[in-house]
Write a protein that holds these residues in place. Structure first.
Motif, PDB file in Angstrom:
ATOM      1  N   PRO A   1      -0.648 -11.354   4.852  1.00 26.19           N
ATOM      2  CA  PRO A   1      -1.087 -10.403   3.889  1.00 26.19           C
ATOM      3  C   PRO A   1      -2.236 -10.747   3.074  1.00 26.19           C
ATOM      4  O   PRO A   1      -3.052  -9.819   2.447  1.00 26.19           O
ATOM      5  CB  PRO A   1      -0.044 -11.167   2.742  1.00 26.19           C
TER       6      PRO A   1
ATOM      7  N   ARG B   1      -4.906  -8.100   4.460  1.00 24.63           N
ATOM      8  CA  ARG B   1      -4.711  -6.647   4.281  1.00 24.63           C
ATOM      9  C   ARG B   1      -5.843  -5.518   4.100  1.00 24.63           C
ATOM     10  O   ARG B   1      -5.777  -4.660   5.591  1.00 24.63           O
ATOM     11  CB  ARG B   1      -4.270  -6.086   2.920  1.00 24.63           C
TER      12      ARG B   1
ATOM     13  N   SER C   1      -1.881 -13.727  -2.558  1.00 19.03           N
ATOM     14  CA  SER C   1      -1.016 -11.926  -1.945  1.00 19.03           C
ATOM     15  C   SER C   1      -0.454 -12.538  -3.002  1.00 19.03           C
ATOM     16  O   SER C   1       0.994 -11.815  -3.091  1.00 19.03           O
ATOM     17  CB  SER C   1      -0.568 -11.972  -0.604  1.00 19.03           C
TER      18      SER C   1
END
Lengths: 309, 370
Positions: free
Chosen positions: A224, A227, B89
């Motif tokens: 993540p 990204r 995140s």
């Protein structure tokens, strides 16, 4: 010619001063003007000219008899265009997806502090140094059933082994995917590796302490964080996919028949070899539209996220 | 029962010995601080306790169980990192709950835990933000919240305040102390800041070159340092070391300090602080350790200290008190006197030295003699 304004003699007075000041502000523009003009003309000028041609009935030579969007209508009715367009969807989708998976996988494996990492990294990156023409020719030999992989495996004694995608009309487009993935996944790996190296070690330690297994750390925490890398990789790969021309020409020549045509080869074939400049221009404009459709949201989101920060 | 026990721990990277024979044992609920200059091995020791670095030999026990070869996840510890190491995140909520989620705690319990630590640390209003939207102090709180949510046996703090600005650092220091008092958790805390060590710790381990130099309460470390390194490392301004020659005999030892251009100063050593080690050192050079606050202004003849006088070099008022630099012995010493001292550079100042709190070291071996 003296440019340095501070050295202007006293008797030159205010006029001399302002003249050299305005020269200073105009000089850069003057120097840049030719290249700006050239790029305006050759990039945007020709873009506009192509658009204009796509509205005419030009065939072998440009003509200026306007037919509205007739060429676009013809294009939409052209079966070969739809083959090219659907090939692009297959090729682009698979090419991007496989490159991302292989690139990320190689990067994760290379990130495990292995020995000879530098050597391996260079090895994986080498295909990127080749031109698509070379890649296409090499893979044409490799995939040629008579002298490539199929012939080799058969010579080992597996007489029934068949790998003849290159000559199968419905499979030829996948050979393009193989060659393009071979060439570009090393580059994607380099992107991912740079991203992985940018992640703070302590985050990984924190995840270990939190009880996450290594695959989970990658899936939940590290990927993540990457990204932005995925985003740039998709951008770069998708415009490679849309522009693919040389690979097709070298590897399949668009064949068998026109089964592995991509829009770029379609455009070339119609505009320059089949005397259909109007139709070719229309397909070129649709390709431009495709690139813009990817680029504009990208720029928009990039600029917006900068504003947010 | 001791919450953490480290027994004869050694660690080497190739031929470099980074931890040598470390023995530490702390009781449940204690606040242990590992302090030392950079490169002393304190972070390596912390990583060894966490299980992030394998050790070469020795034993680590947490809550009585041998965890030497367990993975970090199996050790029932939580850690707060210097860079906070929040997962970028995830939201604050996700960050705090991640450890519980990995341990397969049901969702309802997870949320209750998140709410509990958020209330404790006053970060409830931040739960849905991403770490990038938080300030340094807020990130610090979230990092602590992530550790607190799991309620482990031991909390490890790796220089958690070093990325904060000075004011916030003092605030968070108090906060950590309050939290420790309220929750009674066992904490191992690494820092290079000796003030943090003094203010927070129940016990301090001073480290140098991979060895624990001294393990003791802040009071022991400050007032009874075992060697020159510990004495010099703890305290700000640092302890003054003065060359002095030991004279006299048992019961009436004295220290002669010769300052160039001045009369020799003879400081009598308090008889009740004689040690056997001193007998063999008569006539030899010693290192006398005097903290700045062992000096005081001589007002009449009231004080219990030994009188001395010196010409003032530099005067540094800090507000709460005044630091005065004086020539003494071969070098200079710093004396801390009250804020109402209006001495000026170049003037002669009458001072008293409190020899009852002075310490004596062997200058060669740098170990404590008395």
């Amino acid at each position: 010619m003296p440019i340095n304004t501070t050295q202007v003699p006293a008797h030159a007075g205010a006029r001399g001063h302002s003249a050299s000041a305005s020269l200073q502000s105009w000089l850069p523009r003057l120097v840049l003007a030719p290249s700006v003009a050239i790029s305006l003309f050759f990039v945007y000028g020709f873009m506009i000219w192509t658009f204009v041609l796509s509205l005419t009935n030009s065939r072998m030579l440009p003509s200026y008899h306007f037919v509205g969007f007739g060429q676009y209508a013809r294009l939409m009715a052209n079966e070969r265009w739809w083959v090219a367009a659907s090939n692009l969807a297959i090729f682009g989708g698979l090419f991007i997806a496989i490159c991302l998976v292989i690139g990320a996988g190689l990067a994760i494996l290379l990130d495990q502090r292995i020995r000879q990492e530098g050597t391996l990294r260079t090895l994986y990156l080498y295909p990127m140094a080749l031109s698509f023409i070379v890649t296409g020719v090499v893979w044409k030999w490799l995939l040629n059933p008579g002298l490539g992989i199929q012939a080799m495996v058969r010579s080992w004694g597996f007489d029934n082994f068949t790998f003849d995608w290159l000559v199968q009309p419905e499979m030829a487009v996948y050979t393009l995917v193989i060659a393009a993935v071979w060439q570009a996944s090393g580059f994607v790996m380099a992107l991912f590796l740079a991203g992985l190296r940018g992640i703070d070690d302590e985050i990984i330690k924190a995840a270990q302490l939190d009880g996450a297994s290594l695959p989970r750390i990658y899936r939940r925490v590290i990927l993540p964080c990457l990204r932005p890398v995925v985003f740039s990789a998709v951008m770069i790969l998708s415009h490679i996919a849309i522009k693919s021309f040389d690979l097709v020409v070298a590897l399949t020549g668009g064949g068998p028949g026109y089964s592995s045509d991509l829009p770029a080869t379609f455009m070339y074939a119609h505009a320059f070899t089949r005397a259909q400049i109007g139709l070719g221009s229309a397909s070129a404009m649709l390709m431009l539209g495709g690139v813009l459709a990817i680029l504009v949201p990208y720029l928009y989101s990039e600029l917006r996220s900068k504003r947010d920060v | 029962m001791s919450a953490l026990e480290i027994h004869q721990l050694h660690k080497s990277f190739g031929s470099t010995h980074v931890l040598k024979d470390v023995n530490i044992s702390i009781a449940s609920g204690e606040f242990l601080i590992l302090v030392g200059p950079s490169g002393c091995g304190k972070s390596t020791l912390m990583n060894a306790i966490a299980g992030l670095e394998p050790i070469t030999s020795g034993e680590i026990r947490i809550g009585g169980e041998d965890v030497t070869w367990r993975t970090p996840a199996e050790r029932d510890i939580a850690m707060v990192f210097q860079s906070y190491a929040l997962y970028p995140s995830m939201t604050v909520r996700g960050n705090i709950a991640f450890g519980l989620e990995m341990r397969k705690i049901p969702k309802a319990e997870r949320e209750a835990a998140v709410q509990r630590v958020a209330d404790l640390l006053q970060i409830s209003h931040l739960l849905d933000r991403k770490p990038s939207q938080l300030s340094g102090g807020q990130r610090q709180r979230v990092a602590m919240g992530r550790a607190l949510a799991r309620e482990p046996q031991i909390y490890l703090f790796d220089e958690p305040l070093s990325n904060l600005d000075a004011k916030l650092r003092v605030e968070m220091r108090t906060e950590i102390k309050k939290l420790h008092q309220r929750l009674g958790t066992t904490i191992v805390y690494v820092t290079h800041d000796q003030i943090e060590a003094m203010t927070l710790a129940d016990r301090i381990a001073v480290m140098r070159d991979g060895q624990v130099q001294q393990l003791g309460t802040p009071d022991e470390i400050y007032n009874n340092p075992v060697n020159v390194f510990v004495a010099g490392f703890m305290g700000s301004p640092a302890m003054n070391f003065v060359d002095a020659v030991l004279e006299g005999g048992r019961g009436n030892y004295a220290l002669r300090i010769s300052t160039p251009g001045q009369e020799d100063l003879v400081l009598p050593w308090p008889a009740e602080r004689d040690t056997d080690a001193l007998a063999s050192c008569v006539g030899q050079k010693m290192l006398l350790g005097l903290r700045p606050e062992h000096f005081s202004e001589a007002v009449g003849h009231s004080g219990a200290g030994t009188a001395m006088a010196a010409v003032i070099g530099v005067v540094e008022p800090t507000g709460a008190d005044v630091l005065i630099n004086l020539p003494l012995g071969e070098g200079e010493v710093t004396a801390r006197v009250g804020p109402d001292c209006h001495a000026r550079p170049g003037e002669r100042l009458e001072l008293q030295v409190d020899m009852r709190r002075a310490v004596l070291f062997d200058p060669q071996r740098e170990v404590r003699l008395a």
